[in-house]
Motif scaffolding. Structure first.
Motif, PDB file in Angstrom:
ATOM      1  N   TRP A 375       0.834  -1.201   0.000  1.00 13.34           N
ATOM      2  CA  TRP A 375       0.000   0.000   0.000  1.00 13.34           C
ATOM      3  C   TRP A 375       0.873   1.258   0.000  1.00 13.34           C
ATOM      4  O   TRP A 375       0.603   2.215  -0.726  1.00 13.34           O
ATOM      5  CB  TRP A 375      -0.934   0.007   1.221  1.00 13.34           C
ATOM      6  N   VAL A 376       1.947   1.248   0.802  1.00 12.26           N
ATOM      7  CA  VAL A 376       2.838   2.409   0.908  1.00 12.26           C
ATOM      8  C   VAL A 376       3.421   2.750  -0.469  1.00 12.26           C
ATOM      9  O   VAL A 376       3.409   3.913  -0.894  1.00 12.26           O
ATOM     10  CB  VAL A 376       3.970   2.164   1.936  1.00 12.26           C
ATOM     11  N   ILE A 377       3.905   1.749  -1.152  1.00 13.61           N
ATOM     12  CA  ILE A 377       4.526   2.010  -2.457  1.00 13.61           C
ATOM     13  C   ILE A 377       3.499   2.572  -3.453  1.00 13.61           C
ATOM     14  O   ILE A 377       3.727   3.581  -4.121  1.00 13.61           O
ATOM     15  CB  ILE A 377       5.171   0.720  -3.013  1.00 13.61           C
ATOM     16  N   ARG A 378       2.340   1.937  -3.502  1.00 16.08           N
ATOM     17  CA  ARG A 378       1.311   2.408  -4.443  1.00 16.08           C
ATOM     18  C   ARG A 378       0.847   3.821  -4.096  1.00 16.08           C
ATOM     19  O   ARG A 378       0.677   4.671  -4.967  1.00 16.08           O
ATOM     20  CB  ARG A 378       0.097   1.472  -4.417  1.00 16.08           C
ATOM     21  N   ASN A 400      10.378   3.846   2.411  1.00 21.16           N
ATOM     22  CA  ASN A 400      11.117   2.911   3.266  1.00 21.16           C
ATOM     23  C   ASN A 400      10.660   1.481   3.015  1.00 21.16           C
ATOM     24  O   ASN A 400       9.461   1.213   2.936  1.00 21.16           O
ATOM     25  CB  ASN A 400      10.883   3.239   4.740  1.00 21.16           C
ATOM     26  N   VAL A 401      11.619   0.596   2.906  1.00 21.82           N
ATOM     27  CA  VAL A 401      11.287  -0.808   2.704  1.00 21.82           C
ATOM     28  C   VAL A 401      11.950  -1.601   3.821  1.00 21.82           C
ATOM     29  O   VAL A 401      13.151  -1.477   4.058  1.00 21.82           O
ATOM     30  CB  VAL A 401      11.807  -1.287   1.332  1.00 21.82           C
ATOM     31  N   SER A 402      11.162  -2.372   4.538  1.00 24.22           N
ATOM     32  CA  SER A 402      11.756  -3.117   5.657  1.00 24.22           C
ATOM     33  C   SER A 402      12.415  -4.394   5.159  1.00 24.22           C
ATOM     34  O   SER A 402      12.118  -4.908   4.088  1.00 24.22           O
ATOM     35  CB  SER A 402      10.704  -3.443   6.716  1.00 24.22           C
ATOM     36  N   ALA A 403      13.317  -4.884   5.980  1.00 21.50           N
ATOM     37  CA  ALA A 403      14.081  -6.080   5.631  1.00 21.50           C
ATOM     38  C   ALA A 403      13.159  -7.255   5.327  1.00 21.50           C
ATOM     39  O   ALA A 403      13.392  -8.020   4.396  1.00 21.50           O
ATOM     40  CB  ALA A 403      15.006  -6.434   6.788  1.00 21.50           C
ATOM     41  N   VAL A 404      12.106  -7.355   6.112  1.00 21.72           N
ATOM     42  CA  VAL A 404      11.165  -8.461   5.925  1.00 21.72           C
ATOM     43  C   VAL A 404      10.536  -8.412   4.536  1.00 21.72           C
ATOM     44  O   VAL A 404      10.397  -9.421   3.846  1.00 21.72           O
ATOM     45  CB  VAL A 404      10.057  -8.395   6.998  1.00 21.72           C
ATOM     46  N   PHE A 412       9.647  -6.624  -6.588  1.00 22.22           N
ATOM     47  CA  PHE A 412       9.959  -6.212  -7.950  1.00 22.22           C
ATOM     48  C   PHE A 412       8.686  -5.899  -8.733  1.00 22.22           C
ATOM     49  O   PHE A 412       8.529  -4.824  -9.306  1.00 22.22           O
ATOM     50  CB  PHE A 412      10.761  -7.315  -8.650  1.00 22.22           C
ATOM     51  N   SER A 413       7.725  -6.828  -8.707  1.00 18.25           N
ATOM     52  CA  SER A 413       6.530  -6.610  -9.531  1.00 18.25           C
ATOM     53  C   SER A 413       5.646  -5.501  -8.952  1.00 18.25           C
ATOM     54  O   SER A 413       4.993  -4.776  -9.707  1.00 18.25           O
ATOM     55  CB  SER A 413       5.746  -7.910  -9.713  1.00 18.25           C
ATOM     56  N   ILE A 414       5.653  -5.354  -7.643  1.00 16.48           N
ATOM     57  CA  ILE A 414       4.865  -4.269  -7.042  1.00 16.48           C
ATOM     58  C   ILE A 414       5.430  -2.913  -7.447  1.00 16.48           C
ATOM     59  O   ILE A 414       4.696  -2.009  -7.867  1.00 16.48           O
ATOM     60  CB  ILE A 414       4.830  -4.408  -5.508  1.00 16.48           C
TER      61      ILE A 414
END
Ligand code: C2E
Ligand code: CA
Ligand code: CA
Length: 577
Positions: A375-378, A400-404, A412-414
């Motif tokens: 959701w954050v990325i979109r 921000n992207v978490s390690a998990v 990648f596709s998102i």
């Protein structure tokens, strides 16, 4: 006794036998009864006529093994006597404790045995009562502070040997004084007993619940493998209080404040464990009650609302309660906006705005981070498009992207989808990855990052300097930027170590042809220092506190009423040149 003749002596002995306040039994060498005295008859209930010629096995309580009895007789044979405490059975089936001594007698070439004993059941009861008074709470029947300390010592010692953990909860009933005042002592005591029952339902069989005094309880949790087990029991106990307590005399809600410490992590011995759990309980109380605190980890608080956090976190997605706030990042020399960082907030209907530190961890644990992260990325990408459509030339948005997420998500596709749907150029999106992830999972992250880098999106290493970076690794990563961790900016420029580290990071990054962003810039002096060492971009409260961006309008970005953008910056019309 020399003035007595033989027959007088015999009569005297016989009378002593008859009148003794000890039970006496004489047996022959085959251990068959030949005499018992009246006290024996009184205590055991057996008359001489019933037991004459019998072995004294009829007194067996069944609570001692055959080996135990054999040991007694061996001792009598070898040393001539035995003494000790044993349990026996009266004729009516009742068990009693006796202090018994058996002696071997020799008479006229024959062996006899004399058993003398007294019923010490009453003394035992008395001892037991004394012990109970000294060790148990009379109201609840729980171990008191005394016994609690003893058990805690024992459990900690054992855990040390077995390499296990021991959890300790200190539980305090919130506002119990007012309970006593409104209900009176007797009814308040009743309520305490009810509370104890409810706490018990949350415990495992070998957990020890104790009453330390008044409204203070403790739970010893032996045999833990993880500290988390202690907090989940605390959570259960809080939840068990959530429905009303009712009886003839009251109808009341009760809440508790719980402090937790775990041996060996947050208490190296029983004493410290207790002290730390106490401190944590105090924090839980002063922090608003109805919650637990883990000693040393102030983040891990739980109010009743937060108990429902996981469920509501799930619901928050559906209810669209997540919001992104955007913090500007500016070029150090020109002051022009270079990008904004999207920072996640949860706009909780009751609790208000919640910062990510409070829920990201749980989201990661429960896997909800995948949906939230997507959701954050979109959302960030669609906001980006809205800005540019609305006339705000936003150069770039960082997410921000978490390690998990990196490890498990089809990131990648998102990312590719979000860029495409919003007609973005790949370099208009940056992903911030924490240093610790990038470094710890080098081979794994390299693959992910290369894929993402291949898309053309920018990659930054977040919180740089806080982890274990190796220059060689850094060189291999397909990244464009480092973000210097806020902790180094904080004490700048007065702390020479911070300055030196920042200097080194900038110099090293530049030699690797990487850009550097300083985050957490709060003052003009910090800004000047960073300018002096040629740090490329700056971010922090000095430029802008976080403003929520929901409505698209050039008026509310930024909000000048907050006086947060220095005048030399004009983010309304940021340009790329
Ligand atoms: P971060 O990536 O290091 O984000 C920067 C944090 O520093 C933000 O905290 C921001 O509000 C704060 N900050 C910015 N300037 C200043 C300053 O001048 N002084 C001080 N004291 N603080 C400043 P925030 O928003 O609470 O975020 C905390 C962390 O939560 C972030 O640290 C990031 O690791 C994580 N996070 C935020 N949004 C997301 C997200 O969408 N996804 C994921 N996975 N993590 C996120
Ligand atoms: Ca960040
Ligand atoms: Ca950071």
């Amino acid at each position: 006794m020399d003035h007595l003749n033989l027959s007088e002596k015999l009569r005297l002995y016989a009378e002593a036998f008859e009148k003794a306040l000890e039970c006496m039994l004489i047996a022959d060498e085959n251990r068959r009864v030949i005499a018992v005295n009246p006290e024996f008859e009184r205590v055991t209930g057996y008359m001489l006529s019933e037991v004459l010629g019998k072995r004294p096995g009829f007194l067996d309580s069944g609570n001692h093994s055959l080996r135990f009895y054999r040991g007694i007789w061996r001792s009598v044979r070898d040393t001539g006597s035995w003494q000790g405490e044993i349990q026996s059975k009266r004729k009516n089936g009742e068990l009693y404790s006796e202090w018994l001594s058996i002696s071997q007698l020799h008479e006229n070439g024959h062996i006899y045995y004399l058993a003398v004993f007294s019923d010490i059941t009453h003394r035992k009861d008395y001892e037991r009562t004394l012990y109970a008074l000294a060790n148990y709470d009379t109201l609840t029947g729980l171990p008191n502070r005394n016994l609690f300390s003893e058990i805690l010592e024992k459990e900690v010692a054992e855990a040390g040997r077995k390499n296990e953990k021991v959890g300790l909860l200190i539980i305090d009933v919130d506002r119990f004084k007012s309970v006593v005042m409104t209900l009176g002592h007797t009814t308040a005591d009743e309520l305490l007993i009810d509370i104890v029952h409810r706490i018990r339902t949350c415990l495992r069989r070998h957990d020890v619940l104790a009453r330390l005094g008044g409204d203070e309880f403790a739970v010893i949790l032996p045999g833990l493998t993880e500290s988390r087990e202690a907090s989940s029991i605390a959570r259960e106990i809080l939840a068990a209080m959530s429905h009303v307590f009712t009886s003839r005399n009251y109808e009341r809600y009760v809440t508790l404040s719980i402090g937790i410490a775990v041996y060996p992590e947050t208490g190296i011995d029983a004493k410290f464990l207790h002290k730390n759990a106490d401190t944590a309980a105090y924090k839980a109380k002063t922090g608003g009650r109805n919650q637990f605190r883990m000693f040393g980890f102030d983040m891990h608080t739980a109010t009743l609302e937060q108990l429902l956090l996981e469920d509501s976190l799930r619901a928050a997605l559906a209810r669209k309660e997540f919001k992104l706030y955007y913090q500007p990042i500016v070029n150090t020399n020109s002051g022009k906006l270079t990008r904004v960082e999207a920072l996640l907030r949860w706009d909780h209907p009751d609790l208000g705005i919640i910062a990510p530190d409070y829920f990201i961890h749980l989201a990661e644990e429960t896997g909800l981070i995948f949906q939230i992260g997507e959701w954050v990325i979109r959302e960030a990408c669609s906001q980006f498009r809205a800005w540019n459509k609305g006339g705000i030339l936003m150069p770039n948005v960082s997410v921000n992207v978490s390690a998990v997420q990196l490890r498990k998500m089809n990131l990648f596709s998102i990312v590719a989808g979000a860029i495409r749907e919003n007609s973005m150029k790949p370099f208009e999106l940056d992903l911030e990855i924490t240093e610790s992830f990038a470094m710890q999972n080098m081979e794994l992250s390299l693959g992910f990052l290369e894929d993402l880098g291949g898309l053309g999106v920018g990659l930054s290493i977040d919180d740089f300097g806080s982890g274990y970076s190796s220059l060689a690794y850094l060189k291999r990563l397909p990244i464009q930027r480092l973000k210097i961790d806020r902790s180094f900016i904080k004490d700048m420029p007065d702390d020479r170590d911070s300055n030196a580290i920042a200097d080194a990071i900038v110099a090293m990054a530049h030699s690797l042809e990487l850009g550097v962003i300083a985050e957490g810039v709060e003052s003009a002096r910090q800004m000047e220092y960073l300018k002096g060492i040629h740090c490329d971009e700056l971010q922090g409260f000095y430029f802008a506190r976080l403003r929520r961006r929901t409505k698209l309008s050039s008026q509310n970005f930024p909000d000048r009423s907050e006086r947060l953008w220095p005048l030399h910056l004009d983010p309304l019309r940021p340009t790329l040149n």
